[in-house]
Design a protein around this motif. Structure first.
Motif, short mmCIF file in Angstrom:
data_model
loop_
_atom_site.label_atom_id
_atom_site.label_comp_id
_atom_site.label_asym_id
_atom_site.label_seq_id
_atom_site.Cartn_x
_atom_site.Cartn_y
_atom_site.Cartn_z
N VAL A 272 32.53 73.47 109.28
CA VAL A 272 33.91 72.51 108.80
C VAL A 272 34.92 73.00 109.21
O VAL A 272 36.13 73.46 110.14
CB VAL A 272 33.38 71.63 108.52
CG1 VAL A 272 34.49 71.18 107.98
CG2 VAL A 272 32.23 70.60 108.71
N LYS A 273 35.34 73.37 107.83
CA LYS A 273 36.50 74.34 107.73
C LYS A 273 37.18 74.64 108.26
O LYS A 273 38.15 74.51 108.61
CB LYS A 273 36.87 74.68 106.22
CG LYS A 273 36.63 73.39 105.08
CD LYS A 273 37.07 73.61 103.67
CE LYS A 273 37.34 72.64 102.90
NZ LYS A 273 38.52 71.79 102.39
N ILE A 274 37.01 76.27 108.57
CA ILE A 274 37.41 77.61 109.04
C ILE A 274 37.74 76.71 110.62
O ILE A 274 38.57 76.60 111.77
CB ILE A 274 36.85 78.45 109.23
CG1 ILE A 274 36.78 79.21 107.81
CG2 ILE A 274 37.46 79.78 109.57
CD1 ILE A 274 36.10 79.95 106.91
N VAL B 287 37.78 74.13 112.39
CA VAL B 287 38.56 72.86 112.22
C VAL B 287 40.18 73.61 112.02
O VAL B 287 40.54 73.15 112.85
CB VAL B 287 37.70 71.65 111.48
CG1 VAL B 287 39.60 70.83 111.55
CG2 VAL B 287 36.81 71.13 111.66
N ALA B 288 40.20 74.46 111.33
CA ALA B 288 41.73 75.40 111.43
C ALA B 288 42.02 76.08 111.90
O ALA B 288 42.98 76.12 112.64
CB ALA B 288 41.55 75.86 110.08
N LYS C 40 29.99 74.09 105.07
CA LYS C 40 31.20 73.21 105.08
C LYS C 40 32.15 73.99 105.63
O LYS C 40 33.45 74.20 105.68
CB LYS C 40 31.18 72.68 103.61
CG LYS C 40 31.87 72.14 103.25
CD LYS C 40 32.83 71.72 102.04
CE LYS C 40 33.76 70.90 101.73
NZ LYS C 40 33.68 70.03 100.01
N TRP C 41 31.83 75.75 105.39
CA TRP C 41 33.11 76.59 105.28
C TRP C 41 33.13 76.88 106.93
O TRP C 41 34.11 77.13 107.82
CB TRP C 41 33.39 78.00 104.47
CG TRP C 41 34.10 77.05 102.96
CD1 TRP C 41 33.50 77.01 102.29
CD2 TRP C 41 35.70 76.84 103.41
NE1 TRP C 41 34.68 76.72 101.12
CE2 TRP C 41 35.71 76.90 102.20
CE3 TRP C 41 36.99 77.58 103.91
CZ2 TRP C 41 37.11 76.46 101.30
CZ3 TRP C 41 38.15 77.15 102.95
CH2 TRP C 41 37.99 76.81 102.16
N HIS D 24 36.39 66.08 104.21
CA HIS D 24 36.36 67.44 104.45
C HIS D 24 37.64 67.58 104.53
O HIS D 24 38.05 69.06 103.92
CB HIS D 24 35.25 68.36 105.35
CG HIS D 24 34.09 67.68 104.83
ND1 HIS D 24 33.14 67.57 103.52
CD2 HIS D 24 33.37 66.14 105.11
CE1 HIS D 24 31.92 66.85 103.00
NE2 HIS D 24 31.84 66.03 104.23
N VAL D 25 38.29 67.32 104.95
CA VAL D 25 39.02 68.23 105.46
C VAL D 25 40.51 67.71 105.82
O VAL D 25 40.87 66.33 105.92
CB VAL D 25 38.95 69.42 106.65
CG1 VAL D 25 37.67 70.36 107.17
CG2 VAL D 25 39.15 68.00 108.53
N THR D 26 42.14 67.83 106.06
CA THR D 26 42.56 67.71 106.57
C THR D 26 43.21 67.80 107.37
O THR D 26 43.28 68.84 107.82
CB THR D 26 44.05 67.97 105.47
OG1 THR D 26 44.00 67.72 104.06
CG2 THR D 26 45.17 67.30 106.01
#
Length: 330
Positions: free
Chosen positions: A110-112, A114-115, A106-107, A134-136
């Motif tokens: 995806v999250k990192i 994408v950020a 997830k991190w 999962h993300v904004t």
């Protein structure tokens, strides 16, 4: 325009779809004059150290557009000195993992990434919806660019075998829903051709249901294409898909299609298919029987399928990516 660097995972022998897609796009980008180079990561994406080395291998790139083409999303963390772009083909892997593994995916997948990305591309509205759970993401940072159909898939003359149709099934992973498909075919006079990794549970069910079957694996693109031409029906009754290229491959060759009424399948298939409830064995069976018996429906759906596949041209996909590269070069 900034130089573009397409980053590929080091592919395992049975996983090459992303590489094939972007190798074709790579050739098209060169013809349009984009300064683009491809680069394969040095290590298989398996284990902590190889993945860390993959990530660090991108740190040498500076003032380019570094485009991670799929799967190895974490590698984007190494491209801190360039404009960063990520294509995401699926995020369902998060739901298939648990505990620490789920948190890592997830991190770091995806999250990192994408950020850190300046632009995120997803291949369907379905993947977009899943990702946004999962993300904004800021408006304008996320784009949908679909896959395209390879030129090898062209309309062909077909003679439908209504006495004992040859049914093609691509894939054997859990989401492909092969077990329910087999139960739906029980006592029907068909030959089921499965292309995918061997699975003892599926094989046992095939024997139990007395299905006449052929199981193939490790095929080349040309060999897979040949199976489309031999088939009478493609069944693609997956529980979930990020896109579903077999849908378009079948439609492009005029192969009648039975697919799911959920996830990405209705959007990708348009009106050129018979849709079924993939969780209901009777619904799957009814859809297949309808295609076998109704010649007029097959002809109608084939015409609609040919119209549908026009939405997925290579030229349109190239144009969409070129616009994004220009945007990141500004």
């Amino acid at each position: 325009m900034k130089a573009v660097r397409l980053i590929f995972r080091k592919p395992f022998p049975t996983a090459y779809s992303i590489e094939y897609l972007f190798n074709q796009l790579h050739k098209e980008f060169i013809q349009t004059g984009i300064p683009v180079k491809g680069e394969t990561l040095p290590h298989y994406s398996k284990g902590l150290l190889p993945r860390l080395k993959n990530l660090l291998s991108l740190f040498k790139h500076k003032n380019e557009i570094v485009h991670v083409t799929g799967d190895v999303h974490y590698a984007l963390l190494g491209a801190l000195r360039s404009k960063r772009m990520l294509t995401m083909h699926d995020v369902a892997f998060i739901g298939r993992t648990k505990g620490i593994a789920r948190l890592i995916y997830k991190w770091l997948w995806v999250k990192i990434p994408v950020a850190l990305a300046h632009k995120v591309v997803v291949i369907s509205e379905e993947v977009k919806t899943d990702l946004l759970e999962h993300v904004t993401i800021k408006p304008g940072k996320l784009a949908v660019v679909t896959n395209f159909i390879d030129d090898i898939y062209q309309p062909v003359e077909r003679k439908f075998n209504a006495e004992k149709p040859r049914i093609l099934q691509i894939g054997t992973a859990y989401n492909k829903n092969v077990n329910r498909l087999i139960r739906a075919l029980e006592n029907l006079p068909v030959t089921l051709v499965i292309i995918g990794k061997h699975n003892s549970e599926i094989k046992e069910l095939l024997l139990q249901c007395k299905i006449d079957y052929i199981w193939l694996s490790g095929l080349t693109l040309q060999e897979v294409h040949a199976e489309y031409l031999k088939a009478d029906i493609l069944t693609y009754v997956s529980l979930k898909e990020g896109f579903g290229m077999p849908i378009l491959e079948a439609q492009s060759t005029g192969l009648p299609l039975v697919t799911s009424n959920c996830s990405a399948m209705p959007d990708v298939a348009g009106q050129g298919a018979v849709f079924v409830d993939p969780y209901n064995v009777d619904s799957i069976r009814s859809g297949i029987v309808t295609v076998i018996k109704d010649n007029a429906l097959r002809e109608k759906n084939t015409s609609l399928a040919y119209l549908n596949v026009r939405r997925y041209s290579r030229e349109r996909v190239v144009a969409d990516y070129m616009e994004i590269y220009k945007e990141l070069s500004a």
